[in-house]
Design a protein around this motif. Structure first.
Motif, PDB file in Angstrom:
ATOM      1  N   TYR A  75       6.616  16.204   7.973  1.00  0.00           N
ATOM      2  CA  TYR A  75       5.679  15.446   7.138  1.00  0.00           C
ATOM      3  C   TYR A  75       6.306  15.279   5.762  1.00  0.00           C
ATOM      4  O   TYR A  75       6.421  16.229   4.992  1.00  0.00           O
ATOM      5  N   VAL A  76       6.750  14.060   5.467  1.00  0.00           N
ATOM      6  CA  VAL A  76       7.404  13.803   4.190  1.00  0.00           C
ATOM      7  C   VAL A  76       7.228  12.331   3.846  1.00  0.00           C
ATOM      8  O   VAL A  76       7.308  11.465   4.718  1.00  0.00           O
ATOM      9  N   ARG A  77       6.951  12.057   2.599  1.00  0.00           N
ATOM     10  CA  ARG A  77       6.865  10.668   2.132  1.00  0.00           C
ATOM     11  C   ARG A  77       8.269  10.079   2.011  1.00  0.00           C
ATOM     12  O   ARG A  77       9.229  10.796   1.739  1.00  0.00           O
ATOM     13  N   ALA A  78       8.369   8.756   2.188  1.00  0.00           N
ATOM     14  CA  ALA A  78       9.666   8.101   2.024  1.00  0.00           C
ATOM     15  C   ALA A  78      10.186   8.285   0.600  1.00  0.00           C
ATOM     16  O   ALA A  78      11.386   8.489   0.384  1.00  0.00           O
ATOM     17  N   SER A  79       9.284   8.230  -0.396  1.00  0.00           N
ATOM     18  CA  SER A  79       9.707   8.403  -1.792  1.00  0.00           C
ATOM     19  C   SER A  79      10.250   9.797  -2.053  1.00  0.00           C
ATOM     20  O   SER A  79      11.105   9.995  -2.923  1.00  0.00           O
ATOM     21  N   THR A  80       9.765  10.792  -1.296  1.00  0.00           N
ATOM     22  CA  THR A  80      10.279  12.157  -1.418  1.00  0.00           C
ATOM     23  C   THR A  80      11.565  12.316  -0.619  1.00  0.00           C
ATOM     24  O   THR A  80      12.462  13.067  -0.999  1.00  0.00           O
ATOM     25  N   THR A 132       0.849  -1.198   0.000  1.00  0.00           N
ATOM     26  CA  THR A 132       0.000   0.000   0.000  1.00  0.00           C
ATOM     27  C   THR A 132       0.879   1.240   0.000  1.00  0.00           C
ATOM     28  O   THR A 132       1.590   1.483   0.969  1.00  0.00           O
ATOM     29  N   PRO A 133       0.839   2.035  -1.063  1.00  0.00           N
ATOM     30  CA  PRO A 133       1.720   3.212  -1.173  1.00  0.00           C
ATOM     31  C   PRO A 133       1.175   4.413  -0.406  1.00  0.00           C
ATOM     32  O   PRO A 133       0.884   5.460  -0.977  1.00  0.00           O
ATOM     33  N   PHE A 134       1.029   4.255   0.920  1.00  0.00           N
ATOM     34  CA  PHE A 134       0.467   5.326   1.738  1.00  0.00           C
ATOM     35  C   PHE A 134       1.574   6.093   2.449  1.00  0.00           C
ATOM     36  O   PHE A 134       2.653   5.557   2.716  1.00  0.00           O
ATOM     37  N   CYS A 135       1.279   7.336   2.793  1.00  0.00           N
ATOM     38  CA  CYS A 135       2.160   8.108   3.654  1.00  0.00           C
ATOM     39  C   CYS A 135       1.702   7.894   5.093  1.00  0.00           C
ATOM     40  O   CYS A 135       0.747   7.172   5.358  1.00  0.00           O
ATOM     41  N   SER A 136       2.378   8.537   6.050  1.00  0.00           N
ATOM     42  CA  SER A 136       2.055   8.321   7.455  1.00  0.00           C
ATOM     43  C   SER A 136       0.632   8.748   7.799  1.00  0.00           C
ATOM     44  O   SER A 136       0.037   8.212   8.733  1.00  0.00           O
ATOM     45  N   CYS A 137       0.066   9.705   7.056  1.00  0.00           N
ATOM     46  CA  CYS A 137      -1.304  10.175   7.332  1.00  0.00           C
ATOM     47  C   CYS A 137      -2.363   9.365   6.597  1.00  0.00           C
ATOM     48  O   CYS A 137      -3.396   9.012   7.172  1.00  0.00           O
ATOM     49  N   SER A 138      -2.116   9.068   5.324  1.00  0.00           N
ATOM     50  CA  SER A 138      -3.144   8.400   4.526  1.00  0.00           C
ATOM     51  C   SER A 138      -3.298   6.924   4.865  1.00  0.00           C
ATOM     52  O   SER A 138      -4.235   6.265   4.388  1.00  0.00           O
ATOM     53  N   THR A 139      -2.421   6.379   5.713  1.00  0.00           N
ATOM     54  CA  THR A 139      -2.565   4.988   6.134  1.00  0.00           C
ATOM     55  C   THR A 139      -3.599   4.832   7.248  1.00  0.00           C
ATOM     56  O   THR A 139      -4.046   3.724   7.539  1.00  0.00           O
ATOM     57  N   ALA A 166      13.088  -2.300   8.949  1.00  0.00           N
ATOM     58  CA  ALA A 166      11.702  -1.827   8.954  1.00  0.00           C
ATOM     59  C   ALA A 166      10.751  -2.960   9.342  1.00  0.00           C
ATOM     60  O   ALA A 166       9.836  -2.774  10.159  1.00  0.00           O
ATOM     61  N   ILE A 167      10.966  -4.154   8.762  1.00  0.00           N
ATOM     62  CA  ILE A 167      10.101  -5.301   9.062  1.00  0.00           C
ATOM     63  C   ILE A 167      10.321  -5.797  10.492  1.00  0.00           C
ATOM     64  O   ILE A 167       9.368  -6.056  11.235  1.00  0.00           O
ATOM     65  N   LEU A 202       7.538   1.023   3.522  1.00  0.00           N
ATOM     66  CA  LEU A 202       7.838   0.022   2.504  1.00  0.00           C
ATOM     67  C   LEU A 202       6.748  -0.030   1.431  1.00  0.00           C
ATOM     68  O   LEU A 202       5.567  -0.056   1.747  1.00  0.00           O
ATOM     69  N   ASN A 203       7.150  -0.001   0.195  1.00  0.00           N
ATOM     70  CA  ASN A 203       6.319  -0.375  -0.951  1.00  0.00           C
ATOM     71  C   ASN A 203       7.272  -0.567  -2.119  1.00  0.00           C
ATOM     72  O   ASN A 203       8.437  -0.152  -2.056  1.00  0.00           O
ATOM     73  N   PRO A 204       6.854  -1.238  -3.175  1.00  0.00           N
ATOM     74  CA  PRO A 204       7.788  -1.543  -4.283  1.00  0.00           C
ATOM     75  C   PRO A 204       8.496  -0.312  -4.851  1.00  0.00           C
ATOM     76  O   PRO A 204       9.674  -0.386  -5.212  1.00  0.00           O
ATOM     77  N   PHE A 205       7.796   0.831  -4.920  1.00  0.00           N
ATOM     78  CA  PHE A 205       8.418   2.040  -5.470  1.00  0.00           C
ATOM     79  C   PHE A 205       9.560   2.526  -4.578  1.00  0.00           C
ATOM     80  O   PHE A 205      10.636   2.901  -5.062  1.00  0.00           O
ATOM     81  N   ILE A 206       9.336   2.520  -3.257  1.00  0.00           N
ATOM     82  CA  ILE A 206      10.373   2.957  -2.321  1.00  0.00           C
ATOM     83  C   ILE A 206      11.587   2.047  -2.397  1.00  0.00           C
ATOM     84  O   ILE A 206      12.736   2.509  -2.413  1.00  0.00           O
ATOM     85  N   ILE A 207      11.349   0.732  -2.453  1.00  0.00           N
ATOM     86  CA  ILE A 207      12.463  -0.221  -2.524  1.00  0.00           C
ATOM     87  C   ILE A 207      13.272   0.003  -3.801  1.00  0.00           C
ATOM     88  O   ILE A 207      14.512   0.028  -3.782  1.00  0.00           O
TER      89      ILE A 207
END
Length: 319
Positions: free
Chosen positions: A245-250, A64-71, A122-123, A98-103
């Motif tokens: 507030y920042v996404r891991a991908s950012t 699930t490609p969520f940020c800390s808020c949208s989860t 993380a896991i 974790l999500n495929p894009f971040i990895i």
């Protein structure tokens, strides 16, 4: 004195982030309500029970490609389904990290060893955190309002035990035909809007705080920290990241530039994990759902995870 550009950056951040979170919150809430409608609560509890529950929760978080808020809407849906508390907390930890894009982005930006180490930590910390919080009974610090059923909600016979554990009795209307598709969409949409209305003030305050940090905290701040001793730098970066507030991908491209400017990799990983795993806007929204002990435990575990990862990277000299 703040410049026009800083005010513009803060306002742009607020408008775009608030709009994005509002849409995400509605869409995710609707999807979760739809899943809950067709997937019996007993089945959700079964999937997220026992040790297997952690595997399912982390796998769900990792796709699930969520940020800390949208989860949060999905976490609320799982809690309302009375899923095991430990796996739900593991999902809350894992989903923003974790999500495929971040990895893939991690792999391309750094190296395979750093990516595997980040994923492993993380896991590991998600599982340990979930188990510890469940073991010490932190579930009792969830606000009762979260489990109070709406008059339109009903319970089948398989869910009666769970209904009896809530603070109010379950309303069971007479058996009727299944609602038509249009009616169902209307009902679920109203439920999604109701959840959004409940969280909207907290969301607005949180995003406003994030906008202030984004617009008025200079990006050069982190590169100036390079001279701070490593034993202080790693927890300091984790503390700063916890409130951003920042996404891991950012955060990953920012992390690469900070490493290039001389900031240690351990400190950068600490900042990345804390920044993606928690945020001040998320804390403000979680305060609506959690009592202080649970909220502080969650923040403390994200902070600890960030620090341990950073220190381990430095000790193993993975840079």
């Amino acid at each position: 004195m703040f410049t026009y550009q800083q005010w513009q950056n803060a306002l742009t951040f607020f408008v775009t982030t608030f709009a994005e979170l509002t849409v995400l919150f509605l869409v995710i809430s609707f999807i979760v309500s739809l899943v809950n409608h067709y997937l019996p609560m007993a089945k959700v509890r079964q999937l997220l029970s026992g040790n297997r529950g952690y595997t399912v929760a982390i796998s769900l978080g990792a796709v699930t490609p969520f940020c800390s808020c949208s989860t949060l809407p999905m976490m609320v849906g799982l809690l309302k389904a009375r899923a095991a508390f430990g796996p739900v907390m593991a999902f809350l930890f894992t989903s923003p990290l974790l999500n495929p894009f971040i990895i893939a982005l991690f792999w391309a930006t750094f190296s395979a060893s750093i990516t595997l180490f980040y994923t492993f930590f993380a896991i590991l910390m998600a599982v340990l955190s979930g188990m510890l919080m469940q073991h010490f009974g932190f579930e009792r610090f969830i606000r009762d309002e979260l489990f109070t059923p709406a008059p339109s909600e009903s319970c089948d016979s398989a869910d009666k035990p769970s209904c009896q554990t809530t603070s109010s009795e379950c309303y069971a209307p007479p058996a009727t035909k299944k609602p038509q598709t249009k009616t169902l969409i209307t009902v679920l949409s109203k439920d999604a809007f109701k959840q959004l209305t409940m969280m909207l003030p907290y969301m607005a305050i949180g995003v406003a705080v994030g906008a202030v940090l984004h617009g008025f905290v200079p990006s050069e701040l982190f590169s100036k920290l390079a001279d701070v001793h490593l034993l202080l730098l790693i927890p300091l970066c984790a503390l700063i990241g916890t409130f951003l507030y920042v996404r891991a991908s950012t955060m990953i491209p920012i992390a690469a530039s900070l490493v290039a400017k001389g900031l240690s990799l351990g400190a950068v990983m600490s900042l990345t994990i804390a920044g993606a795993g928690a945020s001040l806007p998320e804390m403000i929204m979680l305060k609506k759902l959690f009592h202080w002990p649970l909220l502080l435990a969650f923040i403390g575990l994200v902070f600890t995870t960030a620090c341990l990862t950073g220190v381990s990277i430095e000790l193993l000299n993975l840079s």
